[in-house]
Design a protein around this motif. Structure first.
Motif: not given
Length: 130
Positions: A71-82, A84-101
């Motif tokens: 699960l950690l591995d797939v969440y790290v991939s999400m943080v590294e991904s672009q 489909a829409k929205g800004d990267m700052e928001s994406w990194h914030n949300l996906a980053g929280k999941a990866a950190l958790a």
């Protein structure tokens, strides 16, 4: 025993060639470094982590250490991904929280399952980035 005899001009030429090679190599590396592609696409991460039930298994306390690392591995991939829409700052914030958790779950931090559950609110990401 033979001795190597180099004149000053030969040494200067050799040093100059090495310096030019080093600068050229550095310049080439500076212009060609790209972020490596994520190990999993967002779609693959969602399938592995959510649709196949891995997140649910972890939140229920039935997961193995290997499941948690996956699960950690797939969440790290999400943080590294672009997304489909929205800004990267928001994406990194949300996906980053999941990866950190997920990382906290892997290392066994207290209250990490609750943090993971909160950080994996599907609607929060989907509304902004899907």
């Amino acid at each position: 025993m033979r001795t190597l005899s180099l004149s000053f001009s030969k040494v200067a030429l050799l040093v100059g060639m090495c310096g030019t090679l080093a600068v050229g190599t550095f310049s080439f590396a500076a212009f060609t470094t790209e972020e490596p592609a994520p190990k999993h696409t967002i779609k693959e991460a969602m399938k592995i982590g959510h649709k196949d039930g891995l997140l649910k298994k972890i939140l229920s306390g039935e997961a193995t250490d290997e499941d948690k690392k996956t699960l950690l591995d797939v969440y790290v991939s999400m943080v590294e991904s672009q997304p489909a829409k929205g800004d990267m700052e928001s994406w990194h914030n949300l996906a980053g929280k999941a990866a950190l958790a997920a990382a906290k779950v892997v290392v066994g931090r207290e209250e990490s399952l609750k943090e993971l559950e909160t950080a994996t609110n599907c609607k929060a990401c989907h509304d902004l980035h899907k």
